[in-house]
Design a protein around this motif. Structure first.
Motif, PDB file in Angstrom:
ATOM      1  N   ALA A  47       0.807  -1.121  -0.037  1.00  0.00           N
ATOM      2  CA  ALA A  47       0.040   0.135  -0.152  1.00  0.00           C
ATOM      3  C   ALA A  47       0.919   1.467  -0.115  1.00  0.00           C
ATOM      4  N   ALA A  48       1.873   1.355   0.722  1.00  0.00           N
ATOM      5  CA  ALA A  48       2.878   2.189   0.865  1.00  0.00           C
ATOM      6  C   ALA A  48       3.350   2.845  -0.559  1.00  0.00           C
ATOM      7  N   LYS A  49       3.711   1.688  -1.572  1.00  0.00           N
ATOM      8  CA  LYS A  49       4.360   1.998  -2.820  1.00  0.00           C
ATOM      9  C   LYS A  49       3.230   2.776  -3.619  1.00  0.00           C
ATOM     10  N   SER A  50       1.904   2.672  -3.313  1.00  0.00           N
ATOM     11  CA  SER A  50       0.945   3.560  -4.204  1.00  0.00           C
ATOM     12  C   SER A  50       1.033   5.022  -3.618  1.00  0.00           C
ATOM     13  N   LEU A  51       1.763   5.418  -2.601  1.00  0.00           N
ATOM     14  CA  LEU A  51       1.566   6.799  -2.255  1.00  0.00           C
ATOM     15  C   LEU A  51       2.688   7.470  -2.973  1.00  0.00           C
ATOM     16  N   THR A  52       2.237   8.672  -3.771  1.00  0.00           N
ATOM     17  CA  THR A  52       3.203   9.456  -4.359  1.00  0.00           C
ATOM     18  C   THR A  52       3.194  10.806  -4.157  1.00  0.00           C
ATOM     19  N   LEU A  53       4.154  11.679  -4.286  1.00  0.00           N
ATOM     20  CA  LEU A  53       4.235  13.017  -4.108  1.00  0.00           C
ATOM     21  C   LEU A  53       3.089  13.951  -5.261  1.00  0.00           C
ATOM     22  N   SER A  54       3.041  13.249  -6.289  1.00  0.00           N
ATOM     23  CA  SER A  54       2.299  14.120  -7.329  1.00  0.00           C
ATOM     24  C   SER A  54       0.710  13.485  -7.434  1.00  0.00           C
ATOM     25  N   GLN A  55       0.309  12.540  -6.922  1.00  0.00           N
ATOM     26  CA  GLN A  55      -1.099  12.044  -7.068  1.00  0.00           C
ATOM     27  C   GLN A  55      -2.065  13.115  -6.359  1.00  0.00           C
ATOM     28  N   GLU A  56      -3.471  12.970  -6.709  1.00  0.00           N
ATOM     29  CA  GLU A  56      -4.362  13.806  -6.537  1.00  0.00           C
ATOM     30  C   GLU A  56      -4.732  13.483  -4.910  1.00  0.00           C
ATOM     31  N   ASP A  57      -5.474  14.313  -4.252  1.00  0.00           N
ATOM     32  CA  ASP A  57      -5.464  14.182  -2.840  1.00  0.00           C
ATOM     33  C   ASP A  57      -6.462  13.160  -2.512  1.00  0.00           C
ATOM     34  N   GLU A  58      -7.418  12.960  -3.100  1.00  0.00           N
ATOM     35  CA  GLU A  58      -8.310  11.926  -2.838  1.00  0.00           C
ATOM     36  C   GLU A  58      -7.740  10.587  -2.942  1.00  0.00           C
ATOM     37  N   ASP A  59      -6.624  10.420  -4.140  1.00  0.00           N
ATOM     38  CA  ASP A  59      -5.987   9.182  -4.108  1.00  0.00           C
ATOM     39  C   ASP A  59      -4.927   9.030  -2.951  1.00  0.00           C
ATOM     40  N   TRP A  60      -4.259  10.053  -2.749  1.00  0.00           N
ATOM     41  CA  TRP A  60      -3.228  10.113  -1.675  1.00  0.00           C
ATOM     42  C   TRP A  60      -4.012   9.640  -0.161  1.00  0.00           C
ATOM     43  N   LEU A  61      -5.180  10.033   0.026  1.00  0.00           N
ATOM     44  CA  LEU A  61      -5.785   9.864   1.494  1.00  0.00           C
ATOM     45  C   LEU A  61      -6.549   8.431   1.361  1.00  0.00           C
ATOM     46  N   ALA A  62      -6.698   7.821   0.093  1.00  0.00           N
ATOM     47  CA  ALA A  62      -7.327   6.428   0.021  1.00  0.00           C
ATOM     48  C   ALA A  62      -6.057   5.763   0.204  1.00  0.00           C
ATOM     49  N   ALA A  63      -4.879   5.955  -0.295  1.00  0.00           N
ATOM     50  CA  ALA A  63      -3.841   4.887  -0.232  1.00  0.00           C
ATOM     51  C   ALA A  63      -3.171   5.124   1.126  1.00  0.00           C
ATOM     52  N   ASP A  64      -3.289   6.254   1.943  1.00  0.00           N
ATOM     53  CA  ASP A  64      -2.742   6.317   3.132  1.00  0.00           C
ATOM     54  C   ASP A  64      -3.664   5.483   4.130  1.00  0.00           C
ATOM     55  N   ARG A  65      -5.108   5.701   3.884  1.00  0.00           N
ATOM     56  CA  ARG A  65      -5.754   4.900   4.748  1.00  0.00           C
ATOM     57  C   ARG A  65      -5.695   3.258   4.643  1.00  0.00           C
ATOM     58  N   GLU A  66      -5.608   2.945   3.411  1.00  0.00           N
ATOM     59  CA  GLU A  66      -5.237   1.645   3.071  1.00  0.00           C
ATOM     60  C   GLU A  66      -4.060   1.120   3.974  1.00  0.00           C
ATOM     61  N   PHE A  67      -2.839   2.005   3.797  1.00  0.00           N
ATOM     62  CA  PHE A  67      -1.750   1.536   4.213  1.00  0.00           C
ATOM     63  C   PHE A  67      -2.020   1.428   5.815  1.00  0.00           C
ATOM     64  N   HIS A  68      -2.538   2.451   6.393  1.00  0.00           N
ATOM     65  CA  HIS A  68      -3.082   2.091   8.007  1.00  0.00           C
ATOM     66  C   HIS A  68      -3.832   0.923   8.387  1.00  0.00           C
ATOM     67  N   ARG A  69      -4.877   0.930   7.544  1.00  0.00           N
ATOM     68  CA  ARG A  69      -5.840  -0.420   7.551  1.00  0.00           C
ATOM     69  C   ARG A  69      -5.209  -1.777   7.387  1.00  0.00           C
ATOM     70  N   GLU A  70      -4.202  -1.746   6.554  1.00  0.00           N
ATOM     71  CA  GLU A  70      -3.477  -3.021   6.562  1.00  0.00           C
ATOM     72  C   GLU A  70      -2.834  -3.343   7.821  1.00  0.00           C
ATOM     73  N   LEU A  71      -1.986  -2.315   8.323  1.00  0.00           N
ATOM     74  CA  LEU A  71      -1.180  -2.586   9.453  1.00  0.00           C
ATOM     75  C   LEU A  71      -2.003  -2.863  10.746  1.00  0.00           C
ATOM     76  N   ASN A  72      -3.370  -2.329  10.832  1.00  0.00           N
ATOM     77  CA  ASN A  72      -4.259  -2.358  11.931  1.00  0.00           C
ATOM     78  C   ASN A  72      -4.952  -3.646  11.751  1.00  0.00           C
ATOM     79  N   GLY A  73      -5.081  -4.221  10.703  1.00  0.00           N
ATOM     80  CA  GLY A  73      -5.633  -5.605  10.631  1.00  0.00           C
ATOM     81  C   GLY A  73      -7.053  -5.298   9.937  1.00  0.00           C
ATOM     82  N   PRO A  74      -7.259  -5.379   8.532  1.00  0.00           N
ATOM     83  CA  PRO A  74      -8.476  -4.703   7.859  1.00  0.00           C
ATOM     84  C   PRO A  74      -9.599  -5.240   8.446  1.00  0.00           C
ATOM     85  N   THR A  75      -9.676  -6.424   9.117  1.00  0.00           N
ATOM     86  CA  THR A  75     -11.002  -7.040   9.396  1.00  0.00           C
ATOM     87  C   THR A  75     -11.113  -6.782  11.131  1.00  0.00           C
ATOM     88  N   THR A  76     -10.316  -6.039  11.694  1.00  0.00           N
ATOM     89  CA  THR A  76     -10.519  -6.012  13.015  1.00  0.00           C
ATOM     90  C   THR A  76     -11.377  -4.879  13.617  1.00  0.00           C
TER      91      THR A  76
END
Length: 247
Positions: free
Chosen positions: A136-165
């Motif tokens: 998920a971290a690899k999809s975070l880039t400096l140039s992407q749109e804000d919505e895409d950045w936020l979605a990728a950031d949330r996915e990064f944290h969701r994976e670390l926290n356990g997506p189904t917890t």
């Protein structure tokens, strides 16, 4: 009086349910409600429907070209997500959060993330979660749109926290409620660079199994985000900020 055998009575139920589930009107109505829900939620999240905006069922139905039924269903879903509140006379209002309330939700997110990551450290799925977060971290880039950045950031944290917890769902709820304010903060590439470094620090601490380092990393990360957002809210309430984008 003849009584139908109990087994025969029970066998009728599946046929009746199958007919109900195949009702095209019910399916269509649900599809309309979903469509209205998505449109309204997107408008709220992106700041097109500002804090305090009145949403009248009749006016929305006319504007969207649907009956009031799917509008009412969509508004009830948004109410359950704390994005609107019900007012008298079939009116709903877009929820307003004060800077203090936004800050409180971010503080709550911090504590929940600490709890979630400590659970991840003790989980048999730790390596799997770290591996998924790195993807998920690899999809975070400096140039992407804000919505895409936020979605990728949330996915990064969701994976670390356990997506189904359960705790991950609670974190998502807290983030969802302040999402539109993230998009109202000025975009800074420098903040994105910092986020990428903070993510890397967090991953390293998790890989080492250092609980104290993990807690320091996540607290520092969420507090930096909170500080960035507070800087934008200090002189105006969330409803007064121009629509830009959080980085």
């Amino acid at each position: 009086m003849y009584n139908m055998p109990r087994q025969t009575q029970q066998s009728k139920a599946p046929d009746f349910l199958a007919q109900a589930n195949g009702d095209l009107h019910s399916v269509k109505r649900q599809t309309l409600a979903d469509s209205v829900y998505v449109q309204l939620k997107t408008a709220i999240m992106r700041g097109r429907l500002r804090d305090g905006t009145e949403l009248k069922q009749g006016e929305l139905a006319t504007q969207l070209g649907v009956s009031r039924v799917p509008v009412r269903e969509a508004l009830r879903r948004l109410q359950a997500e704390h994005l609107v509140v019900a007012e008298p006379f079939q009116c709903f209002v877009v929820t307003s959060l004060s800077p203090d309330q936004v800050n409180e939700l971010l503080e709550l997110r911090e504590e929940l993330e600490v709890f979630a990551l400590k659970k991840t450290l003790m989980s048999d799925l730790k390596k799997e979660r770290i591996r998924a977060a790195n993807v998920a971290a690899k999809s975070l880039t400096l140039s992407q749109e804000d919505e895409d950045w936020l979605a990728a950031d949330r996915e990064f944290h969701r994976e670390l926290n356990g997506p189904t917890t359960a705790v991950a769902a609670m974190i998502e709820d807290a983030r969802e409620r302040v999402h539109r304010y993230y998009l109202s903060a000025p975009a800074l590439v420098q903040r994105r660079r910092e986020v990428l470094k903070e993510h890397a620090t967090l991953i390293a601490a998790l890989e080492e199994g250092d609980e104290a380092a993990v807690e320091r990393a996540i607290r520092s990360h969420v507090r930096a985000t909170r500080q960035h957002l507070q800087t934008s809210l200090v002189d105006a309430g969330p409803a007064e900020i121009a629509n830009a984008g959080l980085l």
